[in-house]
Motif scaffolding. Structure first.
Motif, short mmCIF file in Angstrom:
data_model
loop_
_atom_site.label_atom_id
_atom_site.label_comp_id
_atom_site.label_asym_id
_atom_site.label_seq_id
_atom_site.Cartn_x
_atom_site.Cartn_y
_atom_site.Cartn_z
N PRO B 162 0.64 -1.27 0.07
CA PRO B 162 0.04 -0.11 0.02
C PRO B 162 0.80 1.15 0.12
O PRO B 162 0.43 2.31 -0.57
N ASP B 163 2.03 1.39 0.76
CA ASP B 163 2.99 2.31 0.53
C ASP B 163 3.81 2.55 -0.53
O ASP B 163 4.52 3.63 -0.58
N MET B 164 3.87 1.73 -1.48
CA MET B 164 4.68 1.78 -2.71
C MET B 164 4.44 2.94 -3.34
O MET B 164 5.34 3.77 -3.68
N PRO B 165 3.10 3.36 -3.88
CA PRO B 165 2.94 4.73 -4.59
C PRO B 165 3.65 5.98 -3.89
O PRO B 165 4.45 6.62 -4.57
N ALA B 166 3.55 6.13 -2.54
CA ALA B 166 4.22 7.30 -1.99
C ALA B 166 5.37 7.17 -1.86
O ALA B 166 6.25 8.20 -2.05
N ARG B 167 6.01 6.06 -1.74
CA ARG B 167 7.72 5.85 -1.67
C ARG B 167 8.14 6.23 -3.05
O ARG B 167 9.27 6.89 -2.98
N ILE B 168 7.71 5.95 -3.98
CA ILE B 168 8.11 6.22 -5.38
C ILE B 168 7.82 7.55 -5.50
O ILE B 168 8.87 8.07 -6.09
N VAL B 169 7.09 8.09 -5.46
CA VAL B 169 6.59 9.48 -5.49
C VAL B 169 7.73 10.41 -5.09
O VAL B 169 8.17 11.20 -5.23
N ASP B 170 7.89 10.01 -3.61
CA ASP B 170 8.85 10.97 -2.62
C ASP B 170 10.07 10.71 -3.32
O ASP B 170 11.19 11.75 -3.28
N ALA B 171 10.54 9.60 -3.76
CA ALA B 171 11.86 9.16 -4.08
C ALA B 171 12.12 10.23 -5.30
O ALA B 171 12.94 10.77 -5.76
N LEU B 172 11.03 9.99 -6.32
CA LEU B 172 11.07 10.74 -7.56
C LEU B 172 11.14 12.14 -7.54
O LEU B 172 11.84 12.93 -7.91
N LEU B 173 10.35 12.83 -6.38
CA LEU B 173 10.31 14.39 -6.67
C LEU B 173 11.65 14.85 -5.76
O LEU B 173 11.91 15.84 -6.24
#
Lengths: 187, 187
Positions: B162-173
Motif C-alpha cells: 500500500p505504501d509503494m506509490p508514496a515511496r516512489i513519488v517521494d523518491a522521484l520528487l
C-alpha cells in the motif's frame, strides 16, 4: 561439465522460454547424462536459476567506481546493453511470459532475490560512504533504477536511448523538482 | 452498439490475449454483425486500441488535486489497483506477451502514446504551476512513476504494498540522497 550444461540451458531458455525447457533436452544438447544433471543440480528449477544467474553475473558485474552516481550509471548502462542483446531480451520475455504456478514463482523469487543481493551492493556501499541515508533500502534503489529499462523492453518496446541511464540516475539521486541547474531556475 | 463491442473486446483480451483476439469472435459475443464492426472501427487494431483505452480511461482518470505530489500519488494508487485487478493484470500480460510484428507494435505504440498523453497532463500542469522545471519531459516523469509498478506485475510478480506509490513519488520528487529528514541527518 558445468559450463556445457549452463550454456545449453541458457540457449534453450532463449529458444523455448522458461516453461518449455526440459532437463532431457539440456542433457542432449550438452552431451551429458540426464542423471548427471539431476545429481549435480537436484531439480530442474535449481538448474534454471543457476543458468540465469551465471548469465546475469557474466553480463552484469557489480561496478565499484567509488561513487554512487558512477556505479548506478555503469550498472544501468550494462543492463541496457544486456536487455537489448538477443540473450538478455529473450530471458526477460521468458520471465514475463512464464506462469504463476508455485514452482515457477519460486524460481522467479530466487532469481530476483539473488540479482538484488548482487546489485544492492551498490547502494549498501553508498550508505557506508555516507552518500545515501542509512535508512535507505538498497533493493528499492535498484528497483527504481532498473524498472524503467525492463518496462520498455517488456511492455512499451521503446528503444533505450544512450542517455537514458544518466537521465534515470540523475532524476533518482536528486529528484525531478531539482532537475534543472539552480542558476537557471529564476532566469 | 459501441459499449457492447468494447466490452466484448476487453473480455476477449483478458481471456485470449492480444494476438488470439478475432473480430468474428468479438461480433459473436457482442451479438452484432462483423461487417458493422469493420464499418465503425475500420481495422482489428483500431478496435483493440479503442477497447484498451476505454478500459484505462475508466479505471485511470487523470487526477487534478492541485499539487504534483497529490496527483502522482492518486494516479499511481489507481494504477496499482488496476494492475492488481484481473482485468488490468491480464491486459498488462497480454501486452507483454504479444509479438513484435509491425501491426502489433503499431497498436502498442498508439496505446502507450495515448496513455502518456492523458497521464502526462499531471506533469504539464505541475510545470505550469512552477512545481517542476519547464525543461521537464512530462512523459519521462510518468514513465519513472509507473515503471516500478508494471515491473513488479509483469516481471518479479512481487505484491504492490500500500505504501509503494508514496515511496516512489517521494523518491522521484526529492531524490534518494535527500530521502531522510534533514534534521536527523547528523543525529
Amino acid at each position: 561439465m558445468r559450463a556445457a550444461v549452463i550454456e545449453a540451458t541458457n540457449q534453450l531458455l532463449q529458444d523455448q522460454g522458461l516453461t518449455g525447457l526440459t532437463v532431457s533436452e539440456v542433457a542432449r544438447r550438452a552431451q551429458v547424462n540426464e542423471t548427471s544433471i539431476y545429481r549435480r543440480w537436484g531439480t530442474r528449477e535449481n538448474l534454471i536459476i543457476d543458468a540465469l544467474l551465471a548469465d546475469a553475473a557474466e553480463q552484469l558485474p557489480v561496478p565499484d567506481s567509488g561513487t554512487l552516481r558512477g556505479d548506478l550509471i555503469a550498472y544501468s548502462t550494462a543492463l541496457a546493453r544486456y536487455l537489448t542483446s538477443p540473450a538478455g531480451n529473450a530471458l526477460d520475455r521468458a520471465l514475463a511470459s512464464a506462469g504463476d504456478d508455485p514452482a515457477t514463482q519460486r524460481l522467479r523469487d530466487q532469481y530476483w532475490d539473488a540479482r538484488y543481493a548482487q546489485s544492492g551492493q551498490i547502494a549498501t556501499r553508498a550508505i557506508e560512504r555516507g552518500e545515501l541515508p542509512d535508512t535507505t533500502d538498497p533493493r528499492f534503489v535498484l528497483e527504481m533504477l532498473v524498472a524503467p529499462l525492463h518496462f520498455r523492453i517488456v511492455l512499451t518496446r521503446e528503444p533505450l536511448e544512450p542517455d537514458m541511464p544518466a537521465r534515470i540516475v540523475d532524476a533518482l539521486l536528486h529528484g525531478l523538482v531539482t532537475a534543472v541547474d539552480p542558476r537557471n531556475r529564476d532566469g
